[in-house]
Scaffold this motif. Structure first.
Motif, PDB file in Angstrom:
ATOM      1  N   GLU A  59       4.570   5.728  -0.412  1.00 42.00           N
ATOM      2  CA  GLU A  59       5.422   4.950  -0.280  1.00 42.00           C
ATOM      3  C   GLU A  59       5.111   3.581   0.390  1.00 42.00           C
ATOM      4  O   GLU A  59       5.182   2.607  -0.055  1.00 42.00           O
ATOM      5  N   GLU A  60       4.395   3.531   1.502  1.00 46.44           N
ATOM      6  CA  GLU A  60       3.696   2.510   2.025  1.00 46.44           C
ATOM      7  C   GLU A  60       2.725   1.697   1.202  1.00 46.44           C
ATOM      8  O   GLU A  60       2.556   0.403   1.313  1.00 46.44           O
ATOM      9  N   LEU A  61       2.152   2.453   0.375  1.00 44.67           N
ATOM     10  CA  LEU A  61       0.983   1.809  -0.593  1.00 44.67           C
ATOM     11  C   LEU A  61       2.024   0.992  -1.608  1.00 44.67           C
ATOM     12  O   LEU A  61       1.647  -0.013  -1.981  1.00 44.67           O
ATOM     13  N   ILE A  62       3.020   1.550  -2.155  1.00 46.13           N
ATOM     14  CA  ILE A  62       3.657   1.080  -3.140  1.00 46.13           C
ATOM     15  C   ILE A  62       4.549   0.060  -2.779  1.00 46.13           C
ATOM     16  O   ILE A  62       4.594  -0.829  -3.589  1.00 46.13           O
ATOM     17  N   PHE A  63       5.115   0.138  -1.532  1.00 50.68           N
ATOM     18  CA  PHE A  63       5.986  -0.856  -1.114  1.00 50.68           C
ATOM     19  C   PHE A  63       5.641  -1.527   0.225  1.00 50.68           C
ATOM     20  O   PHE A  63       6.314  -1.122   1.366  1.00 50.68           O
ATOM     21  N   PRO A  64       4.526  -2.274   0.394  1.00 53.39           N
ATOM     22  CA  PRO A  64       4.145  -2.614   1.413  1.00 53.39           C
ATOM     23  C   PRO A  64       5.128  -3.617   2.485  1.00 53.39           C
ATOM     24  O   PRO A  64       5.822  -4.123   1.921  1.00 53.39           O
TER      25      PRO A  64
END
Length: 64
Positions: A59-64
């Motif tokens: 999730e952190e990769l997709i929605f930084p």
């Protein structure tokens, strides 16, 4: 990076494959269906943390 953890139940083999082949910015694929993969994940996190790798969620990769 795919250590093929599903093909072995040997934690040491899985851990070694990851530590020898992981590079900066890699995503490590592990399956939580076996205890050996889960244990390898803990060992890898400990070792790569000592090497200053940072772990993030998908999730952190997709929605930084």
């Amino acid at each position: 990076m795919d250590p093929l953890d599903w093909a072995t139940d040997d934690t040491a083999v899985i851990t070694q494959r990851i530590l020898e082949n992981t590079e900066e910015y890699d995503i490590i694929l592990l399956h939580d269906a076996s205890a050996s993969s889960v244990e390898a994940a803990f060992q890898v996190i400990d070792e790569l943390s000592r090497e200053n790798y940072e772990f993030v969620t998908v999730e952190e990769l997709i929605f930084p």
